[in-house]
Motif scaffolding. Sequence first.
Motif, short mmCIF file in Angstrom:
data_model
loop_
_atom_site.label_atom_id
_atom_site.label_comp_id
_atom_site.label_asym_id
_atom_site.label_seq_id
_atom_site.Cartn_x
_atom_site.Cartn_y
_atom_site.Cartn_z
N GLY A 148 3.72 9.90 -8.26
CA GLY A 148 4.62 10.11 -9.38
C GLY A 148 5.80 9.17 -9.48
N ALA A 149 5.98 8.29 -8.51
CA ALA A 149 7.10 7.35 -8.59
C ALA A 149 6.86 6.35 -9.71
CB ALA A 149 7.27 6.62 -7.26
N GLU A 150 7.93 5.83 -10.27
CA GLU A 150 7.83 4.81 -11.31
C GLU A 150 7.22 3.53 -10.73
OE1 GLU A 150 10.79 2.43 -14.44
OE2 GLU A 150 11.55 4.07 -13.16
N SER A 153 0.83 -1.21 0.00
CA SER A 153 0.00 0.00 0.00
C SER A 153 0.86 1.26 0.00
CB SER A 153 -0.92 -0.02 1.23
OG SER A 153 -1.83 -1.10 1.15
N ALA A 154 1.94 1.22 0.76
CA ALA A 154 2.84 2.37 0.79
C ALA A 154 3.49 2.59 -0.58
CB ALA A 154 3.92 2.16 1.86
N GLN A 155 3.80 1.51 -1.27
CA GLN A 155 4.38 1.63 -2.62
C GLN A 155 3.37 2.23 -3.57
OE1 GLN A 155 7.40 1.34 -3.73
NE2 GLN A 155 6.81 1.72 -5.87
#
Length: 349
Positions: free
Chosen positions: A222-224, A213-215
């Motif tokens: 905006g992270a890949e 969930s954190a990922q």
Amino acid sequence: MKKIFLFVWMGLCAIAGVQAQEQHDGLPGVPQTEAYVVTPVDTTSGVTVRKVSFLRSNQIVLVGNLFLPKNFDGSQRYPAILCIHPAGSVKEQSAGLYAYRLAENGFVTLAFDAAYAGESGGTPHWSEAPYERVEDIRYAVDYLVTLPFVDEHRIGALGLCAGGGYVIATAPTERRIRAVAGVSAADIGAANRESWLRGRTVEEQIKLLEDVSAQRTREARGAELMKVYMCPEPTEETAPSFREGYEYYRTSRAWHPRADNFYLRRSQATKMAFSAIENSYLLTQPVLLVVGDKADSEWQTTRFYQALPGKDKEVFVVAGYSHIDLYDKPGAVGPAVQKLTDFFKRTLQ
């Protein structure tokens, strides 16, 4: 010799695929599907293959290889078998091998890439979405019943590893599937909740889901998208099937350019939310489960068997072989295919 032939066959399929994509049937990016054109794969066996595509929900195009038996006659009606690949796999690997071998024994067979995998559409790629895999199977049946040479009352489904679990999850409510088989069958939900060798506590499962969930939060900002290997490089703690899976998927044994063995980290949650046996009380069709006696996944075969209500159910044990051995080892595939052939000939008569 058989291994050499398999790789030649895979190469021919790949070449045929490139050629097919040079033409289109009206949908952008869809391979040519003109009326029942066949392309020889192995002239000694008489089995032919044609590249096909069909549309499922959300405008996702699924791409497959349709195998036709020796002396195929388009005016006849044949029993047909879907061959569903494992998680992280593509149609040119184990599913395609079983499709080819069953076509040698007189069946029309279809091995196709799941949505988000191989040549099939859907974004983001590398998603392992179990409930959508179930829908893929339903749409594959839709495709088969449009073929005039397929007997709609004689359709079976075979799944390998997680594909076996997906078939078992689909068949209870997809009554057009008249017979079900699993080779090294696995419930991807149970395997991810409990871990492959079992023993993962509820607290550990919750911690894993919190990490996923954190990922997703990072990716939403905006992270890949994070990709991880299905079968990472083995360590001392690696389960035998994943150690063997590394050797199968990530070396020349069965490596394929469209199967890089990655899946999206976010898929961990969708896999853990799935259960292949939640509707198993409705699965009254005949079922055959094939497992190696050295498979560390044997507990899943037992679990499936115990969950099935029907009387026409059987476990066939291939002595001396493991979970991954049944993907391609001739000594394991040979007896498995013979048992599957006998099973489908009986149940799809």
